[in-house]
Design an enzyme around this catalytic site. Sequence first.
Site, PDB file in Angstrom:
ATOM      1  N   GLU A  52     -39.255  34.937 -65.783  1.00  0.00           N
ATOM      2  CA  GLU A  52     -39.808  34.462 -64.517  1.00  0.00           C
ATOM      3  C   GLU A  52     -38.729  34.536 -63.440  1.00  0.00           C
ATOM      4  O   GLU A  52     -38.978  34.946 -62.304  1.00  0.00           O
ATOM      5  CB  GLU A  52     -40.324  33.034 -64.702  1.00  0.00           C
ATOM      6  CG  GLU A  52     -40.903  32.388 -63.453  1.00  0.00           C
ATOM      7  CD  GLU A  52     -42.064  33.166 -62.850  1.00  0.00           C
ATOM      8  OE1 GLU A  52     -42.704  33.944 -63.588  1.00  0.00           O
ATOM      9  OE2 GLU A  52     -42.300  33.026 -61.634  1.00  0.00           O
ATOM     10  N   LYS A 110      -8.675  21.371 -70.600  1.00  0.00           N
ATOM     11  CA  LYS A 110      -7.859  22.330 -69.853  1.00  0.00           C
ATOM     12  C   LYS A 110      -8.323  23.726 -70.234  1.00  0.00           C
ATOM     13  O   LYS A 110      -8.105  24.195 -71.354  1.00  0.00           O
ATOM     14  CB  LYS A 110      -6.379  22.157 -70.189  1.00  0.00           C
ATOM     15  CG  LYS A 110      -5.490  23.053 -69.341  1.00  0.00           C
ATOM     16  CD  LYS A 110      -4.031  22.689 -69.505  1.00  0.00           C
ATOM     17  CE  LYS A 110      -3.163  23.429 -68.514  1.00  0.00           C
ATOM     18  NZ  LYS A 110      -3.182  24.877 -68.673  1.00  0.00           N
ATOM     19  N   LYS A 116      -1.145  19.562 -74.368  1.00  0.00           N
ATOM     20  CA  LYS A 116      -1.505  20.856 -74.970  1.00  0.00           C
ATOM     21  C   LYS A 116      -1.834  20.739 -76.456  1.00  0.00           C
ATOM     22  O   LYS A 116      -1.228  19.952 -77.171  1.00  0.00           O
ATOM     23  CB  LYS A 116      -0.337  21.850 -74.799  1.00  0.00           C
ATOM     24  CG  LYS A 116       0.073  22.090 -73.362  1.00  0.00           C
ATOM     25  CD  LYS A 116      -0.939  22.912 -72.593  1.00  0.00           C
ATOM     26  CE  LYS A 116      -0.798  24.385 -72.845  1.00  0.00           C
ATOM     27  NZ  LYS A 116       0.266  25.019 -72.082  1.00  0.00           N
TER      28      LYS A 116
HETATM   29  S1  IVH Z   1      -5.636  20.474 -62.302  1.00  0.00           S
HETATM   30  C1  IVH Z   1      -2.321  19.836 -59.334  1.00  0.00           C
HETATM   31  N1  IVH Z   1      -7.413  20.621 -64.212  1.00  0.00           N
HETATM   32  O1  IVH Z   1      -3.980  24.784 -65.584  1.00  0.00           O
HETATM   33  C2  IVH Z   1      -3.183  20.045 -60.502  1.00  0.00           C
HETATM   34  N2  IVH Z   1      -5.908  22.412 -63.924  1.00  0.00           N
HETATM   35  O2  IVH Z   1      -1.129  24.495 -66.015  1.00  0.00           O
HETATM   36  C3  IVH Z   1      -3.838  21.339 -60.482  1.00  0.00           C
HETATM   37  N3  IVH Z   1      -6.270  24.272 -65.460  1.00  0.00           N
HETATM   38  O3  IVH Z   1      -3.062  26.112 -62.502  1.00  0.00           O
HETATM   39  C4  IVH Z   1      -4.525  21.705 -61.699  1.00  0.00           C
HETATM   40  N4  IVH Z   1      -7.986  23.406 -66.515  1.00  0.00           N
HETATM   41  O4  IVH Z   1      -5.294  26.801 -63.443  1.00  0.00           O
HETATM   42  C5  IVH Z   1      -6.387  21.214 -63.594  1.00  0.00           C
HETATM   43  N5  IVH Z   1      -9.083  20.642 -65.816  1.00  0.00           N
HETATM   44  C6  IVH Z   1      -8.050  21.241 -65.213  1.00  0.00           C
HETATM   45  C7  IVH Z   1      -7.583  22.516 -65.592  1.00  0.00           C
HETATM   46  C8  IVH Z   1      -6.508  23.064 -64.923  1.00  0.00           C
HETATM   47  C9  IVH Z   1      -7.188  24.448 -66.424  1.00  0.00           C
HETATM   48  C10 IVH Z   1      -5.210  25.227 -65.127  1.00  0.00           C
HETATM   49  C11 IVH Z   1      -5.051  25.439 -63.642  1.00  0.00           C
HETATM   50  C12 IVH Z   1      -3.613  25.150 -63.360  1.00  0.00           C
HETATM   51  C13 IVH Z   1      -2.996  25.218 -64.701  1.00  0.00           C
HETATM   52  C14 IVH Z   1      -1.756  24.335 -64.774  1.00  0.00           C
END
Ligand code: IVH
Length: 690
Positions: A49, A129, A328
């Site tokens: 649809e 994450k 992590k």
């Molecule tokens: S917050 C200032 N939330 O992880 C905070 N980042 O290692 C900005 N990422 O560049 C990021 N999931 O690309 C945030 N739930 C999440 C995320 C996330 C993946 C990535 C993001 C960031 C990187 C940092």
Amino acid sequence: MNTSSPASRKSHRKPSEEVERRARELREEIETHNYYYYVLDAPRIPDAEYDRLMRELQELERRYPELITPDSPTQRVGAAPVEAFGTVRHELPMLSLDNAFSEEEVRDFHRRVTEQLGVRHVDYAAEPKLDGLAVSLRYEEGRLVQGATRGDGYTGEDVTQNVRTIAAIPLRLRGRGHPRVLEVRGEVYMPLSGFRELNRRQSRRGEKTFANPRNAAAGSLRQLDPRITAQRPLSFFCHGVGVVAGGRLPGRHSEILAQLREWGLRIPEHLRVVRDAEGCLAYYEEMGRLRPRLDYEIDGVVYKVDRLSQQEQLGYVSRAPRWAIAHKFPAQEELTRVLAIDVQVGRTGALTPVARLEPVYVGGVTVTSATLHNEDEVRRKDVRVGDTVIVRRAGDVIPEVVAVVGERRPPGTCPFRMPRKCPVCGSDVVRAPGEAIARCSGGLFCPAQRKEAIKHFASRRAMDIEGLGDKLVEQLVDKGLVRDVADLYMLTEDQLADLERMGRKSAANLVAALEKSKSTTLARFLYALGIREVGEATARALASHFGNLEALMEADEAELEAVPDVGPVVAAHIRAFFRQRHNRQVIQRLRRLGVHWTEQQRSPGVPLPLAGKIYVLTGALQAMTRDEAKDRLEALGARVSNSVSRRTDCVVVGADPGSKYRKALELNIPTLDEQGFLELLHRFEGRNRA
Ligand code: IVH
């Protein structure tokens, strides 16, 4: 669909008001369904649809191109390619996150936060994450005007035309009350299902495959030709905002995300507000358990102080906020070295190359070997002994070699080659045309395949050895009493009576069953050999074509392919099977031990008496089982079907027949009672035998 809709009318030069209204209506409807589908994950209409609505809008826009708006849902197919991406300066830098790898580090983080804020408890927004690509999406007056990659955090690439092709990214915000300028930040990623499908597609077309979903997402988003991006299964989650002007957002991170969701943006699933370090750690555990079931990769979870006022108080250190941390999961990919490439033979004879690795801790366990799947995979990845490779172990999945690190290849390595002989039994290795799997052709003999070969040989539709079940086969092989199917016929009552769960009586029964099974048909015998791709129907076709085993064993590929339903692959398997001296020896022993059948002395090409006839059996027969009746009809060339239709030629009716009998009467289909059926068999079987 309404067939008198404006789209089906004749074209005008200028769209009428009605047409304009319909186009608007369609756009809104499609956007609403996008929202249900992508954001709420609860589609309200079937895909078909949705496609109809889309087609109607496309048709309107085709007739009246002036109706096309840049944010029309039809405009996601991808704009023309560019030479290079423009650059975008991030007004507010796109920061990264500090990492925590242990419980201890999470507790330290929480301690710092509480100390600096001077509070005892803190609410954190906890999110998965996502392992994707950070992007920024700029909406002005509710319209998507720019998409940019993170780049170095200060300047990124202008990927506006590419992000526009991602269906989960709204081209226009829903509802009202959005700030004049709203920069949404989030992750572009590729769902695992889409990633696997894309890799299958790429390898079918002989194009390069991607090592993981993250690389696939990056490669797809950073395409100079947005039409390629449009064909890639990309998706998007947002996890925050950047510049906000001309409007206000709520005072908590969790509330901001809830607001973004109302405006039509997708936010992470499993988002939760938790309290203190304990809440964070419980969330981490929970996501760790959920991880294997998600359709996207996450490499950890993120904790963010929920209140914006507290975030401001905490501020930033260099390039990361003090108010957030990424916790992590253990890495799922690591580097290690290939010590050897072994070839394993599976229960069905499939040969699998396996890389022996220098032990490496990955995905929470120490891995010492990884599957290389098959010959083509090894060649495609060009994995060699001595190479440094990326090993991956996700969830409970078997570890695999993802790719070779080319720069680290030592001199003097050589490409992998599949052995020509089975490493277990020495039989020829065969890879049939068009197949990915190489197999050992010593099916009747190879120790790796013993158990499966014997189970199949004994099964009901093969030699029908009553009482020889799977468990018993395992015991016989494990105890060394049976090495191949011919050994079965040398078993004595005494030997059998000694086995677990066997008594005198069942041992005697089994010996009798073995004796009885010796009298069989050529078709059943051929099927029982377990030749790859030779099922019951093919076995029957071979038996009636060649009439005797010797002729079949001598036949070359061309002669084999003259049999109905036998193509080059089946012919190759049959040839390879009979070429193995070991297989031939087992067959010879079987015959010497008394396995026999009535040769079908027929000249090839003469049709069987019931060829082309469709029979149906219903009710119980006194003289034979349903299986036997089926076998005997099929041996005469008939097809035995499970249901009566107008195409049925005859229904054989036993005692207490079911609804098939009624149906036969209804459709006026000829029927035979048991007596008539036995006469028919008698008449034709006599003719059909030597
Ligand atoms: S917050 C200032 N939330 O992880 C905070 N980042 O290692 C900005 N990422 O560049 C990021 N999931 O690309 C945030 N739930 C999440 C995320 C996330 C993946 C990535 C993001 C960031 C990187 C940092």
